[in-house]
Design a protein around this motif. Structure first.
Motif, short mmCIF file in Angstrom:
data_model
loop_
_atom_site.label_atom_id
_atom_site.label_comp_id
_atom_site.label_asym_id
_atom_site.label_seq_id
_atom_site.Cartn_x
_atom_site.Cartn_y
_atom_site.Cartn_z
N ASN A 258 -29.99 -1.68 56.37
CA ASN A 258 -28.97 -2.31 55.50
C ASN A 258 -29.42 -2.54 54.07
O ASN A 258 -28.78 -3.29 53.34
N GLU A 259 -30.52 -1.94 53.67
CA GLU A 259 -30.96 -2.05 52.27
C GLU A 259 -29.93 -1.35 51.39
O GLU A 259 -29.37 -0.32 51.75
N VAL A 260 -29.68 -1.93 50.22
CA VAL A 260 -28.71 -1.35 49.29
C VAL A 260 -29.42 -1.10 47.97
O VAL A 260 -30.11 -1.97 47.45
N ALA A 261 -29.25 0.10 47.44
CA ALA A 261 -29.80 0.44 46.13
C ALA A 261 -28.64 0.84 45.23
O ALA A 261 -27.64 1.40 45.70
N GLU A 262 -28.77 0.55 43.96
CA GLU A 262 -27.76 0.91 42.98
C GLU A 262 -28.38 1.87 41.99
O GLU A 262 -29.47 1.63 41.49
N ILE A 263 -27.67 2.97 41.72
CA ILE A 263 -28.12 3.89 40.68
C ILE A 263 -26.96 4.13 39.71
O ILE A 263 -25.79 4.02 40.09
N ASP A 264 -27.30 4.43 38.49
CA ASP A 264 -26.30 4.74 37.48
C ASP A 264 -25.87 6.19 37.65
O ASP A 264 -26.67 7.10 37.50
N ALA A 265 -24.62 6.39 38.02
CA ALA A 265 -24.09 7.74 38.26
C ALA A 265 -22.91 8.02 37.34
O ALA A 265 -21.97 8.72 37.73
N THR A 266 -22.95 7.48 36.13
CA THR A 266 -21.82 7.57 35.22
C THR A 266 -21.36 9.00 35.00
O THR A 266 -20.17 9.30 35.12
N SER A 267 -22.28 9.92 34.70
CA SER A 267 -21.85 11.28 34.37
C SER A 267 -21.18 11.96 35.56
O SER A 267 -20.14 12.60 35.42
N SER A 268 -21.75 11.81 36.73
CA SER A 268 -21.15 12.42 37.93
C SER A 268 -19.80 11.79 38.25
O SER A 268 -18.84 12.50 38.59
N LEU A 269 -19.71 10.49 38.15
CA LEU A 269 -18.47 9.81 38.49
C LEU A 269 -17.40 10.03 37.42
O LEU A 269 -16.20 10.01 37.72
N ASP A 270 -17.81 10.25 36.18
CA ASP A 270 -16.84 10.62 35.13
C ASP A 270 -16.20 11.97 35.47
O ASP A 270 -15.01 12.17 35.26
N GLN A 271 -16.99 12.89 36.00
CA GLN A 271 -16.44 14.19 36.43
C GLN A 271 -15.45 14.00 37.56
O GLN A 271 -14.39 14.63 37.58
N LEU A 272 -15.77 13.14 38.49
CA LEU A 272 -14.87 12.85 39.60
C LEU A 272 -13.56 12.23 39.10
O LEU A 272 -12.48 12.61 39.54
N ALA A 273 -13.66 11.32 38.14
CA ALA A 273 -12.46 10.70 37.55
C ALA A 273 -11.61 11.75 36.84
O ALA A 273 -10.38 11.69 36.87
N SER A 274 -12.26 12.71 36.19
CA SER A 274 -11.54 13.77 35.50
C SER A 274 -10.75 14.62 36.49
O SER A 274 -9.58 14.97 36.25
N VAL A 275 -11.35 14.96 37.61
CA VAL A 275 -10.66 15.73 38.65
C VAL A 275 -9.49 14.92 39.19
O VAL A 275 -8.39 15.45 39.41
N ALA A 276 -9.70 13.63 39.40
CA ALA A 276 -8.63 12.76 39.89
C ALA A 276 -7.48 12.71 38.88
O ALA A 276 -6.31 12.76 39.26
N ALA A 277 -7.82 12.64 37.59
CA ALA A 277 -6.79 12.60 36.54
C ALA A 277 -5.97 13.88 36.53
O ALA A 277 -4.75 13.85 36.33
N GLN A 278 -6.63 15.02 36.75
CA GLN A 278 -5.91 16.29 36.81
C GLN A 278 -4.92 16.32 37.97
O GLN A 278 -3.91 17.01 37.91
N ALA A 279 -5.19 15.53 38.99
CA ALA A 279 -4.29 15.44 40.15
C ALA A 279 -3.23 14.34 39.94
O ALA A 279 -2.47 14.05 40.86
N GLY A 280 -3.22 13.74 38.75
CA GLY A 280 -2.25 12.70 38.45
C GLY A 280 -2.62 11.33 38.98
O GLY A 280 -1.78 10.44 39.11
#
Length: 148
Positions: A106-128
């Protein structure tokens, strides 16, 4: 990522809020300290129980308002999939977090994934679709729990 010791994190959190014109009240700071003391993902009812153990009566709305403030100001992440909260270790940058949760310990680590997640948001935006938040949670096994 190196985690700040709780006292250092609380001092950084106070500066972080002040720089944004927000006030980290004694109660908000206490609730943040309780989250830090538990580590990992903490549920609101655990924070409430800890606060009640220290101060006597405390109402759930008090804890939820403080947790909402801490999330709004980037000090905590709301981990919806686990119905809890965890400290954000990237106070001084705007980022979208990738939360890695070990299914074994149950250990939780946080990493900064801004660039990858920005790409995911862009794909989502293209889908409306317009996402509200971009923190993503992945489950699996941490390096210590993986079979040799």
């Amino acid at each position: 990522m190196t985690l700040l010791p709780p006292a250092q994190f609380l001092a950084a959190a106070e500066k972080h809020c002040a720089a944004r014109g927000a006030r980290l009240t004694a109660l908000r700071q206490k609730i943040l300290a309780l989250v830090l003391a538990r580590g990992g993902v903490v549920k609101a009812y655990q924070v409430l129980a800890d606060l009640q153990a220290e101060r006597g009566q405390a109402a759930p709305p008090t804890v939820y308002r403080a947790l909402d403030f801490l999330v709004e100001h980037g000090l905590l992440h709301r981990v919806d999939a686990l119905n809890g909260y965890m400290a954000c270790q990237h106070l001084d940058c705007q980022h979208h977090g990738l939360l890695l949760v070990c299914e074994c310990c149950n250990e939780v680590a946080e990493i900064d994934a801004t660039s990858s997640l920005d790409q995911l948001a862009s794909v989502a935006a293209q889908a409306g679709f317009q996402p509200r938040r971009q923190d993503v949670l992945l489950t699996g096994l941490c390096k210590d729990c993986q079979p040799s």
